[in-house]
Write a protein that holds these residues in place. Structure first.
Motif, short mmCIF file in Angstrom:
data_model
loop_
_atom_site.label_atom_id
_atom_site.label_comp_id
_atom_site.label_asym_id
_atom_site.label_seq_id
_atom_site.Cartn_x
_atom_site.Cartn_y
_atom_site.Cartn_z
N PHE A 1 2.32 1.04 -4.03
CA PHE A 1 2.68 -0.13 -3.24
C PHE A 1 1.50 -1.09 -3.13
O PHE A 1 1.63 -2.30 -3.35
CB PHE A 1 3.14 0.35 -1.86
CG PHE A 1 3.45 -0.73 -0.86
CD1 PHE A 1 4.53 -1.57 -1.02
CD2 PHE A 1 2.66 -0.88 0.28
CE1 PHE A 1 4.83 -2.55 -0.08
CE2 PHE A 1 2.95 -1.85 1.23
CZ PHE A 1 4.04 -2.69 1.03
N LEU A 2 0.32 -0.58 -2.81
CA LEU A 2 -0.86 -1.42 -2.65
C LEU A 2 -1.25 -2.09 -3.97
O LEU A 2 -1.66 -3.26 -3.99
CB LEU A 2 -2.03 -0.60 -2.10
CG LEU A 2 -1.86 -0.08 -0.67
CD1 LEU A 2 -2.96 0.92 -0.34
CD2 LEU A 2 -1.83 -1.21 0.33
N ASP B 1 0.85 -2.88 -6.39
CA ASP B 1 1.84 -3.94 -6.63
C ASP B 1 1.59 -5.14 -5.73
O ASP B 1 1.80 -6.29 -6.13
CB ASP B 1 3.26 -3.40 -6.40
CG ASP B 1 3.70 -2.45 -7.52
OD1 ASP B 1 3.07 -2.47 -8.60
OD2 ASP B 1 4.68 -1.72 -7.31
N LEU B 2 1.13 -4.90 -4.50
CA LEU B 2 0.80 -6.00 -3.60
C LEU B 2 -0.34 -6.85 -4.17
O LEU B 2 -0.32 -8.08 -4.08
CB LEU B 2 0.41 -5.48 -2.22
CG LEU B 2 1.51 -4.88 -1.36
CD1 LEU B 2 0.94 -4.45 -0.02
CD2 LEU B 2 2.64 -5.85 -1.15
N ASP B 3 -1.35 -6.20 -4.73
CA ASP B 3 -2.44 -6.94 -5.36
C ASP B 3 -1.90 -7.89 -6.43
O ASP B 3 -2.32 -9.04 -6.52
CB ASP B 3 -3.43 -5.97 -6.02
CG ASP B 3 -4.56 -5.56 -5.10
OD1 ASP B 3 -4.82 -6.27 -4.12
OD2 ASP B 3 -5.18 -4.52 -5.36
N ASN B 4 -0.98 -7.40 -7.23
CA ASN B 4 -0.41 -8.22 -8.30
C ASN B 4 0.36 -9.41 -7.74
O ASN B 4 0.28 -10.52 -8.27
CB ASN B 4 0.50 -7.37 -9.19
CG ASN B 4 -0.27 -6.30 -9.95
OD1 ASN B 4 -1.46 -6.45 -10.22
ND2 ASN B 4 0.40 -5.20 -10.29
N VAL B 5 1.11 -9.18 -6.65
CA VAL B 5 1.86 -10.28 -6.03
C VAL B 5 0.91 -11.34 -5.48
O VAL B 5 1.13 -12.54 -5.65
CB VAL B 5 2.78 -9.74 -4.91
CG1 VAL B 5 3.37 -10.89 -4.09
CG2 VAL B 5 3.90 -8.89 -5.50
N ILE C 1 6.29 -13.53 0.40
CA ILE C 1 7.23 -12.76 1.23
C ILE C 1 8.44 -12.33 0.41
O ILE C 1 8.86 -11.16 0.45
CB ILE C 1 7.65 -13.57 2.46
CG1 ILE C 1 6.47 -13.72 3.43
CG2 ILE C 1 8.84 -12.91 3.18
CD1 ILE C 1 6.68 -14.75 4.51
N GLU C 2 9.02 -13.26 -0.34
CA GLU C 2 10.21 -12.94 -1.12
C GLU C 2 9.92 -11.90 -2.20
O GLU C 2 10.81 -11.12 -2.57
CB GLU C 2 10.79 -14.21 -1.74
CG GLU C 2 11.39 -15.15 -0.70
CD GLU C 2 11.98 -16.41 -1.28
OE1 GLU C 2 12.77 -17.05 -0.57
OE2 GLU C 2 11.65 -16.76 -2.44
N ALA C 3 8.69 -11.86 -2.72
CA ALA C 3 8.32 -10.87 -3.73
C ALA C 3 7.97 -9.52 -3.11
O ALA C 3 8.19 -8.47 -3.73
CB ALA C 3 7.14 -11.39 -4.56
N ILE C 4 7.42 -9.52 -1.90
CA ILE C 4 6.94 -8.28 -1.28
C ILE C 4 8.04 -7.53 -0.55
O ILE C 4 8.03 -6.28 -0.53
CB ILE C 4 5.76 -8.59 -0.33
CG1 ILE C 4 4.54 -9.05 -1.14
CG2 ILE C 4 5.38 -7.37 0.51
CD1 ILE C 4 3.40 -9.56 -0.30
N VAL C 5 9.00 -8.21 0.05
CA VAL C 5 10.05 -7.52 0.81
C VAL C 5 10.75 -6.43 -0.01
O VAL C 5 10.95 -5.31 0.49
CB VAL C 5 11.05 -8.52 1.42
CG1 VAL C 5 12.34 -7.82 1.85
CG2 VAL C 5 10.43 -9.24 2.61
#
Length: 202
Positions: free
Chosen positions: A34-35, A37-41, A52-56
Protein backbone atom coordinates in the motif's frame (compact mmCIF):
# COMPACT_ATOMS: atom_id res chain seq x y z
CA UNK A 1 -27.18 -0.44 1.96
CA UNK A 2 -24.54 0.22 -0.68
CA UNK A 3 -21.23 1.69 0.37
CA UNK A 4 -20.10 4.92 -1.27
CA UNK A 5 -17.01 6.92 -2.14
CA UNK A 6 -17.48 10.61 -1.40
CA UNK A 7 -15.43 13.71 -2.10
CA UNK A 8 -15.77 17.08 -0.34
CA UNK A 9 -14.04 19.98 -2.12
CA UNK A 10 -12.82 23.38 -0.93
CA UNK A 11 -16.06 25.04 -2.04
CA UNK A 12 -18.17 22.77 0.19
CA UNK A 13 -19.49 20.64 -2.66
CA UNK A 14 -20.02 16.93 -2.03
CA UNK A 15 -20.09 14.32 -4.79
CA UNK A 16 -19.82 10.58 -5.23
CA UNK A 17 -17.17 8.99 -7.42
CA UNK A 18 -15.81 5.62 -8.51
CA UNK A 19 -16.92 2.11 -7.64
CA UNK A 20 -17.22 1.30 -3.96
CA UNK A 21 -17.79 -2.48 -4.08
CA UNK A 22 -14.61 -4.51 -4.59
CA UNK A 23 -13.72 -8.18 -4.59
CA UNK A 24 -10.97 -9.24 -2.17
CA UNK A 25 -7.60 -9.36 -3.98
CA UNK A 26 -6.28 -12.82 -4.82
CA UNK A 27 -2.99 -12.02 -3.09
CA UNK A 28 -2.82 -10.42 0.35
CA UNK A 29 -2.36 -6.67 -0.08
CA UNK A 30 -0.03 -5.77 2.74
CA UNK A 31 0.58 -2.34 4.16
CA UNK A 32 4.05 -2.13 2.62
CA UNK A 33 2.47 -2.75 -0.81
CA UNK A 34 0.00 0.00 0.00
CA UNK A 35 2.73 2.49 0.96
CA UNK A 36 4.68 1.72 -2.23
CA UNK A 37 1.58 2.30 -4.34
CA UNK A 38 0.94 5.57 -2.49
CA UNK A 39 4.44 6.77 -3.41
CA UNK A 40 3.64 6.12 -7.06
CA UNK A 41 0.34 8.03 -6.84
CA UNK A 42 1.99 11.03 -5.19
CA UNK A 43 4.62 11.17 -7.93
CA UNK A 44 2.03 10.88 -10.70
CA UNK A 45 -0.61 13.33 -9.41
CA UNK A 46 -0.01 16.76 -7.93
CA UNK A 47 -3.58 17.95 -7.22
CA UNK A 48 -5.76 16.90 -4.29
CA UNK A 49 -8.70 15.56 -6.28
CA UNK A 50 -6.64 13.32 -8.58
CA UNK A 51 -4.72 11.95 -5.61
CA UNK A 52 -7.86 11.18 -3.63
CA UNK A 53 -9.59 9.50 -6.56
CA UNK A 54 -6.50 7.33 -7.17
CA UNK A 55 -5.88 6.45 -3.51
CA UNK A 56 -9.42 5.57 -2.36
CA UNK A 57 -9.45 2.25 -4.33
CA UNK A 58 -6.11 1.38 -2.71
CA UNK A 59 -7.58 2.08 0.75
CA UNK A 60 -10.50 -0.22 0.00
CA UNK A 61 -8.15 -2.91 -1.31
CA UNK A 62 -6.06 -2.71 1.86
CA UNK A 63 -9.02 -2.85 4.23
CA UNK A 64 -10.71 -5.84 2.59
CA UNK A 65 -7.41 -7.73 2.36
CA UNK A 66 -5.82 -6.94 5.73
CA UNK A 67 -8.56 -7.52 8.27
CA UNK A 68 -6.11 -7.17 11.17
CA UNK A 69 -6.18 -3.42 10.57
CA UNK A 70 -9.75 -3.28 11.80
CA UNK A 71 -8.53 -4.33 15.27
CA UNK A 72 -5.60 -1.90 15.41
CA UNK A 73 -7.14 0.93 17.38
CA UNK A 74 -7.23 2.37 20.87
CA UNK A 75 -10.48 3.07 22.76
CA UNK A 76 -11.48 6.73 23.02
CA UNK A 77 -10.01 8.66 25.91
CA UNK A 78 -12.59 9.36 28.64
CA UNK A 79 -11.07 12.85 28.92
CA UNK A 80 -11.17 13.92 25.24
CA UNK A 81 -13.74 11.52 23.78
CA UNK A 82 -11.38 10.39 21.02
CA UNK A 83 -8.09 8.56 20.36
CA UNK A 84 -5.56 8.29 17.55
CA UNK A 85 -3.27 5.31 16.93
CA UNK A 86 -0.58 5.78 14.30
CA UNK A 87 -0.15 2.82 11.97
CA UNK A 88 2.66 4.47 10.05
CA UNK A 89 4.52 7.75 10.19
CA UNK A 90 8.07 8.51 9.23
CA UNK A 91 10.20 11.64 9.46
CA UNK A 92 9.80 13.69 6.24
CA UNK A 93 7.56 11.00 4.72
CA UNK A 94 4.61 12.78 3.04
CA UNK A 95 1.87 10.63 4.58
CA UNK A 96 0.36 9.77 7.95
CA UNK A 97 -1.67 6.57 8.37
CA UNK A 98 -3.76 6.23 11.52
CA UNK A 99 -6.76 4.66 13.21
CA UNK A 100 -9.14 7.08 14.93
CA UNK A 101 -11.93 6.36 17.43
CA UNK A 102 -14.67 8.66 18.75
CA UNK A 103 -16.86 8.10 21.77
CA UNK A 104 -20.61 8.18 21.00
CA UNK A 105 -22.02 11.69 21.04
CA UNK A 106 -18.60 13.37 20.87
CA UNK A 107 -18.38 16.25 18.35
CA UNK A 108 -15.24 17.66 16.78
CA UNK A 109 -14.43 21.29 16.15
CA UNK A 110 -15.28 22.82 12.76
CA UNK A 111 -11.99 22.60 10.88
CA UNK A 112 -10.07 22.06 7.69
CA UNK A 113 -6.93 19.93 7.48
CA UNK A 114 -4.49 22.06 5.49
CA UNK A 115 -3.86 18.96 3.37
CA UNK A 116 -5.83 16.33 1.50
CA UNK A 117 -7.23 13.48 3.56
CA UNK A 118 -9.18 10.23 3.30
CA UNK A 119 -11.38 8.67 5.99
CA UNK A 120 -12.78 5.13 5.73
CA UNK A 121 -15.41 4.33 8.35
CA UNK A 122 -15.03 0.82 9.82
CA UNK A 123 -17.44 0.90 12.76
CA UNK A 124 -20.26 3.00 14.16
CA UNK A 125 -21.96 5.94 12.46
CA UNK A 126 -20.43 9.36 11.88
CA UNK A 127 -22.24 12.54 10.93
CA UNK A 128 -20.23 14.96 8.84
CA UNK A 129 -21.39 18.57 8.58
CA UNK A 130 -19.92 20.72 5.83
CA UNK A 131 -19.19 24.41 5.35
CA UNK A 132 -17.62 26.62 2.70
CA UNK A 133 -15.83 29.94 2.93
CA UNK A 134 -18.01 33.03 2.41
CA UNK A 135 -15.56 35.80 3.27
CA UNK A 136 -16.42 39.48 3.10
CA UNK A 137 -14.24 42.55 3.83
CA UNK A 138 -15.33 42.66 7.46
CA UNK A 139 -15.18 38.90 8.10
CA UNK A 140 -12.34 37.16 6.24
CA UNK A 141 -13.06 33.83 8.01
CA UNK A 142 -16.82 33.81 7.56
CA UNK A 143 -18.20 30.38 6.58
CA UNK A 144 -21.63 29.11 5.57
CA UNK A 145 -23.18 25.67 5.97
CA UNK A 146 -23.29 23.55 2.82
CA UNK A 147 -24.89 20.30 4.01
CA UNK A 148 -24.25 17.09 5.90
CA UNK A 149 -23.74 13.37 5.37
CA UNK A 150 -24.16 10.31 7.60
CA UNK A 151 -21.31 7.85 7.07
CA UNK A 152 -21.83 4.13 7.69
CA UNK A 153 -19.26 1.31 7.88
CA UNK A 154 -17.76 0.80 4.43
CA UNK A 155 -18.20 4.43 3.34
CA UNK A 156 -15.08 6.38 2.38
CA UNK A 157 -14.80 10.17 2.13
CA UNK A 158 -11.96 12.31 0.80
CA UNK A 159 -11.29 15.95 1.66
CA UNK A 160 -9.35 18.52 -0.32
CA UNK A 161 -6.98 20.79 1.61
CA UNK A 162 -9.44 23.57 2.43
CA UNK A 163 -12.60 21.46 2.74
CA UNK A 164 -14.29 22.45 6.01
CA UNK A 165 -16.21 19.98 8.16
CA UNK A 166 -17.06 18.80 11.64
CA UNK A 167 -17.84 15.26 12.73
CA UNK A 168 -19.94 13.69 15.47
CA UNK A 169 -20.13 10.05 16.52
CA UNK A 170 -23.77 8.97 16.37
CA UNK A 171 -25.74 6.23 18.12
CA UNK A 172 -24.44 4.03 20.92
CA UNK A 173 -21.36 2.57 19.23
CA UNK A 174 -17.81 3.94 19.15
CA UNK A 175 -16.80 5.04 15.67
CA UNK A 176 -13.65 3.51 14.24
CA UNK A 177 -12.02 4.89 11.11
CA UNK A 178 -8.91 4.44 8.99
CA UNK A 179 -7.50 7.89 8.27
CA UNK A 180 -4.84 8.93 5.78
CA UNK A 181 -3.43 12.46 5.43
CA UNK A 182 -0.79 14.26 3.37
CA UNK A 183 1.62 16.86 4.74
CA UNK A 184 -0.25 19.50 6.75
CA UNK A 185 0.39 23.14 5.90
CA UNK A 186 0.10 24.61 9.40
CA UNK A 187 -0.37 28.10 8.00
CA UNK A 188 -3.54 26.95 6.24
CA UNK A 189 -5.10 24.76 8.93
CA UNK A 190 -7.86 26.41 10.97
CA UNK A 191 -10.67 25.74 13.36
CA UNK A 192 -13.66 27.96 12.74
CA UNK A 193 -16.17 29.74 14.98
CA UNK A 194 -19.12 30.61 12.71
CA UNK A 195 -21.10 32.19 15.53
CA UNK A 196 -18.39 34.89 15.74
CA UNK A 197 -17.26 34.65 12.08
CA UNK A 198 -13.70 34.02 13.25
CA UNK A 199 -11.04 31.32 12.94
CA UNK A 200 -7.77 30.42 14.61
CA UNK A 201 -4.77 28.30 13.68
CA UNK A 202 -5.33 24.64 14.55
Amino acid sequence: MENSNWLLTDDGQLRQFGIADMEPPQKVYRIYHFLTDLDNVLEKFQDDISRIEAIVPLVRKLLISSYWLQLEYDPPSPKTGWAVKFLYREYQYPLTVQMVTWQPGTPSTIHNHGTWGIVALLGGQERNRFWHRAADPDSPHRIESSGELLLNPGDVIGFTSDAIHAIESMGDETTVSFNLYGVTDRDRRYKFHPEHQTAEKF
